[in-house]
Motif scaffolding. Structure first.
Motif, PDB file in Angstrom:
ATOM      1  N   ASP A   1      -1.792   4.223  -3.192  1.00 17.95           N
ATOM      2  CA  ASP A   1      -0.563   4.119  -2.395  1.00 17.95           C
ATOM      3  C   ASP A   1       0.345   5.331  -2.586  1.00 17.95           C
ATOM      4  N   ALA A   2       0.504   5.717  -3.866  1.00 19.60           N
ATOM      5  CA  ALA A   2       1.402   6.832  -4.155  1.00 19.60           C
ATOM      6  C   ALA A   2       0.871   8.119  -3.525  1.00 19.60           C
TER       7      ALA A   2
ATOM      8  N   HIS B   1      -3.487  -0.432 -11.072  1.00 15.19           N
ATOM      9  CA  HIS B   1      -3.040   0.938 -11.184  1.00 15.19           C
ATOM     10  C   HIS B   1      -3.767   1.832 -10.184  1.00 15.19           C
TER      11      HIS B   1
ATOM     12  N   ARG C   1      -0.908   8.319  -0.881  1.00 14.06           N
ATOM     13  CA  ARG C   1      -0.695   8.230   0.565  1.00 14.06           C
ATOM     14  C   ARG C   1       0.748   8.598   0.918  1.00 14.06           C
TER      15      ARG C   1
ATOM     16  N   GLN D   1      -2.178   1.373  -6.974  1.00 21.14           N
ATOM     17  CA  GLN D   1      -0.893   2.087  -6.957  1.00 21.14           C
ATOM     18  C   GLN D   1      -1.093   3.576  -6.755  1.00 21.14           C
TER      19      GLN D   1
ATOM     20  N   LYS E   1      -6.873  -1.639   0.881  1.00 19.28           N
ATOM     21  CA  LYS E   1      -6.349  -0.304   1.153  1.00 19.28           C
ATOM     22  C   LYS E   1      -7.213   0.793   0.563  1.00 19.28           C
TER      23      LYS E   1
END
Lengths: 123, 303
Positions: free
Chosen positions: B235-236, B229, B238, B232, B266
């Motif tokens: 990523d979200a 999570h 970004r 995630q 990441k």
């Protein structure tokens, strides 16, 4: 519906106005890549603020756009991904890796100014 | 345990006879109130139930339950008992009384009373059967009511606490223009993780943040779900044009993450919150300058 592409100084701005079909997306890709060459643009911004769904095809197409444009010697930035859309995308594993993103059009322009302006200065 | 009605009995149970038997039963229970109550309390202590309560408290509660019990047998209405069970649960749950104890004492009472019936009617098997026919459904209903009342009360408390935790949940704070911090304290379950991400993404949009520092110093442990999570969330963020810096990864958490093989490539991790904020300032182009000498000692300034 064809996505209008606005030319603004060295940049192209594709401002998506409504939900797009797969054909519309491909059309947008072709238009952007073609106009990048025609107008000798240094950067392209794709504004997806109005999209409330970004599926795997859209992600693949946006990545393709970014890669093609970079091969044509310009930068691409995707702007305006909404919080819910961003979350849904990462849950589906669609993370738009190696494509630049920014909060909105203003940020996107600032990003391109920084990237391209910086490169010009150093060159 | 449950006694099937024998095919042929001398006393055919009709509604009237059942009512009459129940009346007789209630009279019997009233007559032997003291003795049966004591017997019950003794059995409770013997079975080591309700250890959180003193002997006097057990006896007092036992009396109330006993009277309620008899009343339900008499009237057939469980409403008063329901209210009592709720009230009792409210009082005893905070003291750590468990479900099995409550169920245990009610079943004990049922057994104690059944024993006394066996004793009373041992000479007349047919009558005993008829009495048990009248007694058992009512007794089971009572046990059921009390247990359900207790469990419902527990669930209510759990819901209330979850609500409280959610409300205490995590603030998204702006510390500089375009810089947010998200200090996470406590256990992250999937629901909370989701809520955190939603809050953060909304915060990014409303504060136009470029950098977010997520501090997990206060998170005791991280499992694969939570780690994913976290990835995630990064990523979200970004996708919305914000950089995420994760700080406060303890050595245990770092080991766990490497062991379970979460892809952390990441994630931009910095040791502690201070380092995270400094890194964020660097990304945003801030430069912190110290102006002049810092005061030698703080008390002197107060003079």
């Amino acid at each position: 519906m064809r996505v209008p592409i606005l030319k603004q100084r060295d940049y192209l701005i594709a401002s998506i106005q409504s939900a797009l079909s797969d054909e519309d997306l491909l059309q947008l890709r072709d238009d952007l890549v073609e106009q990048t060459g025609r107008y000798r643009s240094r950067g392209a911004i794709v504004d997806v603020t109005v999209l409330d769904v970004i599926d795997s095809f859209a992600v693949r197409t946006l990545r393709a756009v970014a890669h093609m444009i970079s091969l044509r010697g310009a930068e691409t930035v995707i702007v305006g991904i909404q919080p819910e859309v961003a979350f849904a995308m990462v849950q589906l594993g669609l993370t738009l890796e190696d494509v630049a993103t920014a909060l909105d059009l203003e940020e996107g322009l600032a990003f391109l100014d920084r990237r391209i302006g910086g490169a010009a200065k150093h060159a | 345990m449950s006694k099937r009605r024998p095919p042929a009995t001398a006393v055919e149970p009709t509604p009237e006879s059942t009512a009459a038997l129940l009346r007789e039963l209630v009279a019997h229970l009233r007559r032997n109130r003291t003795q049966l109550r004591e017997e019950w309390a003794r059995r409770i202590t013997e079975s080591r139930l309700l250890t959180a309560m003193t002997r006097e408290e057990i006896f007092a509660e036992a009396t109330s339950v006993y009277d309620n019990y008899v009343e339900v047998l008499e009237t057939g209405s469980v409403e008063a008992l329901q209210a009592y069970a709720r009230n009792l649960s409210e009082r005893i749950i905070p003291r750590g009384v468990e479900t099995h104890e409550v169920l245990g004492i009610v079943l004990l009472l049922r057994d104690v009373l059944a024993r006394s019936l066996f004793k009373k009617y041992q000479d007349n098997f047919a009558l005993l059967n008829a009495v048990l026919d009248a007694y058992e459904p009512a007794a089971n209903r009572i046990a059921n009511t009390v247990a359900v009342g207790f469990v419902q009360e527990r669930e209510r408390i759990i819901r209330q606490q979850q609500e409280a935790i959610r409300e205490l949940s995590t603030p998204v704070l702006q510390v500089r223009d375009r810089l947010l911090i998200l200090p996470i304290i406590g256990v992250i379950d999937p629901q909370r993780a989701r809520q955190l991400t939603e809050q953060l993404l909304r915060g990014i949009r409303s504060n136009r943040a470029k950098v977010v520092v997520v501090d997990i110093t206060g998170v005791p442990s991280v499992d694969a779900t939570v780690a994913n999570h976290l990835v995630q969330t990064v990523d979200a963020s970004r996708l919305m044009g914000a950089n995420v810096i994760v700080t406060g990864l303890s050595s245990e958490i770092a080991q766990t993450l490497v062991t379970i093989g979460v892809d952390l490539g990441k994630i931009n991790a910095v040791g502690d919150l201070q380092g995270g904020i400094e890194e964020a300032e660097r990304l945003l182009g801030y430069k912190v300058l110290m102006v002049g000498e810092s005061p030698v000692s703080v008390p002197e300034r107060g003079k």
